[in-house]
Design a protein around this motif. Sequence first.
Motif, PDB file in Angstrom:
ATOM      1  N   LEU A   2       0.456  -1.466  -0.304  1.00  0.00           N
ATOM      2  CA  LEU A   2      -0.012  -0.274  -0.451  1.00  0.00           C
ATOM      3  C   LEU A   2       0.902   1.158  -0.319  1.00  0.00           C
ATOM      4  O   LEU A   2       0.702   1.557  -0.314  1.00  0.00           O
ATOM      5  CB  LEU A   2      -0.671   0.391   0.911  1.00  0.00           C
ATOM      6  CG  LEU A   2      -1.900   1.553   1.465  1.00  0.00           C
ATOM      7  CD1 LEU A   2      -2.606   0.855   0.606  1.00  0.00           C
ATOM      8  CD2 LEU A   2      -2.902   0.656   2.792  1.00  0.00           C
ATOM      9  N   GLN A   3       1.945   1.458   0.725  1.00  0.00           N
ATOM     10  CA  GLN A   3       2.862   2.194   0.557  1.00  0.00           C
ATOM     11  C   GLN A   3       3.293   2.679  -1.007  1.00  0.00           C
ATOM     12  O   GLN A   3       3.491   3.741  -1.537  1.00  0.00           O
ATOM     13  CB  GLN A   3       4.040   2.358   1.903  1.00  0.00           C
ATOM     14  CG  GLN A   3       4.570   3.148   1.683  1.00  0.00           C
ATOM     15  CD  GLN A   3       4.312   4.263   2.352  1.00  0.00           C
ATOM     16  OE1 GLN A   3       3.234   4.173   3.319  1.00  0.00           O
ATOM     17  NE2 GLN A   3       4.386   5.638   2.171  1.00  0.00           N
ATOM     18  N   ARG A   4       3.708   1.685  -1.452  1.00  0.00           N
ATOM     19  CA  ARG A   4       4.224   1.766  -2.463  1.00  0.00           C
ATOM     20  C   ARG A   4       3.375   2.417  -3.704  1.00  0.00           C
ATOM     21  O   ARG A   4       3.566   3.023  -4.411  1.00  0.00           O
ATOM     22  CB  ARG A   4       4.542   0.363  -3.464  1.00  0.00           C
ATOM     23  CG  ARG A   4       5.985   0.324  -4.679  1.00  0.00           C
ATOM     24  CD  ARG A   4       6.159  -0.996  -4.889  1.00  0.00           C
ATOM     25  NE  ARG A   4       4.674  -2.041  -4.961  1.00  0.00           N
ATOM     26  CZ  ARG A   4       5.660  -3.445  -5.119  1.00  0.00           C
ATOM     27  NH1 ARG A   4       5.927  -3.626  -5.621  1.00  0.00           N
ATOM     28  NH2 ARG A   4       4.063  -3.960  -4.833  1.00  0.00           N
ATOM     29  N   LEU A   5       1.890   1.908  -3.577  1.00  0.00           N
ATOM     30  CA  LEU A   5       1.369   3.057  -3.945  1.00  0.00           C
ATOM     31  C   LEU A   5       1.171   4.323  -3.936  1.00  0.00           C
ATOM     32  O   LEU A   5       0.465   4.912  -4.836  1.00  0.00           O
ATOM     33  CB  LEU A   5      -0.895   1.688  -4.315  1.00  0.00           C
ATOM     34  CG  LEU A   5      -1.291   1.817  -4.800  1.00  0.00           C
ATOM     35  CD1 LEU A   5      -1.585   1.734  -6.512  1.00  0.00           C
ATOM     36  CD2 LEU A   5      -2.988   1.675  -4.568  1.00  0.00           C
ATOM     37  N   ILE A   6       1.317   4.223  -2.677  1.00  0.00           N
ATOM     38  CA  ILE A   6       0.445   5.680  -1.867  1.00  0.00           C
ATOM     39  C   ILE A   6       1.939   6.286  -3.184  1.00  0.00           C
ATOM     40  O   ILE A   6       1.540   7.387  -3.212  1.00  0.00           O
ATOM     41  CB  ILE A   6       0.997   5.492  -0.778  1.00  0.00           C
ATOM     42  CG1 ILE A   6      -0.576   5.594  -0.456  1.00  0.00           C
ATOM     43  CG2 ILE A   6       0.741   7.184  -0.157  1.00  0.00           C
ATOM     44  CD1 ILE A   6      -0.971   5.448   1.410  1.00  0.00           C
ATOM     45  N   ASP A   7       3.436   5.526  -2.614  1.00  0.00           N
ATOM     46  CA  ASP A   7       4.272   6.694  -3.670  1.00  0.00           C
ATOM     47  C   ASP A   7       4.408   6.616  -4.445  1.00  0.00           C
ATOM     48  O   ASP A   7       4.786   7.967  -5.322  1.00  0.00           O
ATOM     49  CB  ASP A   7       5.264   5.973  -2.987  1.00  0.00           C
ATOM     50  CG  ASP A   7       5.724   5.892  -1.277  1.00  0.00           C
ATOM     51  OD1 ASP A   7       5.841   6.871  -0.651  1.00  0.00           O
ATOM     52  OD2 ASP A   7       6.580   4.992  -1.079  1.00  0.00           O
ATOM     53  N   ASP A   8       3.924   5.547  -5.430  1.00  0.00           N
ATOM     54  CA  ASP A   8       3.615   5.863  -6.433  1.00  0.00           C
ATOM     55  C   ASP A   8       2.456   7.212  -7.185  1.00  0.00           C
ATOM     56  O   ASP A   8       3.020   8.044  -8.035  1.00  0.00           O
ATOM     57  CB  ASP A   8       3.225   4.920  -7.935  1.00  0.00           C
ATOM     58  CG  ASP A   8       4.218   3.777  -7.668  1.00  0.00           C
ATOM     59  OD1 ASP A   8       5.891   3.742  -7.396  1.00  0.00           O
ATOM     60  OD2 ASP A   8       3.531   2.284  -7.604  1.00  0.00           O
ATOM     61  N   VAL A   9       1.166   7.366  -6.423  1.00  0.00           N
ATOM     62  CA  VAL A   9       0.160   8.356  -6.810  1.00  0.00           C
ATOM     63  C   VAL A   9       1.312   9.962  -6.313  1.00  0.00           C
ATOM     64  O   VAL A   9       0.639  10.305  -6.923  1.00  0.00           O
ATOM     65  CB  VAL A   9      -0.712   7.939  -6.174  1.00  0.00           C
ATOM     66  CG1 VAL A   9      -1.460   9.358  -5.529  1.00  0.00           C
ATOM     67  CG2 VAL A   9      -1.032   6.483  -6.258  1.00  0.00           C
ATOM     68  N   LYS A  10       1.652  10.024  -4.807  1.00  0.00           N
ATOM     69  CA  LYS A  10       2.397  11.341  -4.988  1.00  0.00           C
ATOM     70  C   LYS A  10       3.599  11.935  -5.987  1.00  0.00           C
ATOM     71  O   LYS A  10       3.625  12.838  -6.386  1.00  0.00           O
ATOM     72  CB  LYS A  10       3.204  10.693  -3.356  1.00  0.00           C
ATOM     73  CG  LYS A  10       2.831  10.579  -2.713  1.00  0.00           C
ATOM     74  CD  LYS A  10       3.372  10.795  -1.323  1.00  0.00           C
ATOM     75  CE  LYS A  10       2.304  10.734   0.324  1.00  0.00           C
ATOM     76  NZ  LYS A  10       4.222  10.864   1.292  1.00  0.00           N
ATOM     77  N   GLU A  11       4.436  10.107  -6.939  1.00  0.00           N
ATOM     78  CA  GLU A  11       5.112  10.746  -7.416  1.00  0.00           C
ATOM     79  C   GLU A  11       4.791  11.315  -9.215  1.00  0.00           C
ATOM     80  O   GLU A  11       4.841  12.187  -9.347  1.00  0.00           O
ATOM     81  CB  GLU A  11       6.059   9.393  -8.126  1.00  0.00           C
ATOM     82  CG  GLU A  11       7.448   9.884  -9.419  1.00  0.00           C
ATOM     83  CD  GLU A  11       8.248   8.349  -9.090  1.00  0.00           C
ATOM     84  OE1 GLU A  11       8.470   8.103 -10.207  1.00  0.00           O
ATOM     85  OE2 GLU A  11       8.649   7.811  -8.189  1.00  0.00           O
ATOM     86  N   THR A  13       1.358  12.541  -9.034  1.00  0.00           N
ATOM     87  CA  THR A  13       1.277  14.340  -9.065  1.00  0.00           C
ATOM     88  C   THR A  13       2.339  15.381  -8.647  1.00  0.00           C
ATOM     89  O   THR A  13       2.136  16.382  -9.647  1.00  0.00           O
ATOM     90  CB  THR A  13       0.140  13.767  -7.412  1.00  0.00           C
ATOM     91  OG1 THR A  13      -1.043  12.522  -6.933  1.00  0.00           O
ATOM     92  CG2 THR A  13      -0.255  15.380  -7.281  1.00  0.00           C
TER      93      THR A  13
END
Length: 150
Positions: A2-11, A13
């Motif tokens: 889940l953290q990797r998914l959040i990091d991908d979304v942040k990147e 964005t």
Amino acid sequence: MLQRLIDDVKESTGSALRLTSLAGAAAIALFITTAFLCAAAFVLVLQNYGPVQACLAGAAIFFVVAMIAAISYTMRKRQMLRRAAEAAKAAKAAATTGLLADPMLLATALQIVRAIGIKRLIPILAIGGIALGVMASRSAAASSEPAEEP
């Protein structure tokens, strides 16, 4: 995970925000450049021909730009309408073809044939085929008529 998914979304964005900022800066620079070019053209025509001709030259330049924008808008709108019509035709064809390829529908049809019997089902299928042919010819005739443009 889940953290990797959040990091991908942040990147993604962040990169989208940077690209938008760069596009905005480019648009502002293009606007300022256009303003200075228009001012230079106005001053040049003003010195050579006078104020009335300078104003008419500026109006002519902006009229040409506006006409180019209007023509490109109209062409793009027609292209989008054409693509939407093609997509609707493809979706309609896919829905018709997909109905006969559905395994649940075929299994149900086989159970109906077993329950009723093939000798009783042949006349029903013949009438259904004729009705389907009439409906298909009507829809083909309706779709071949040219549609009026607004």
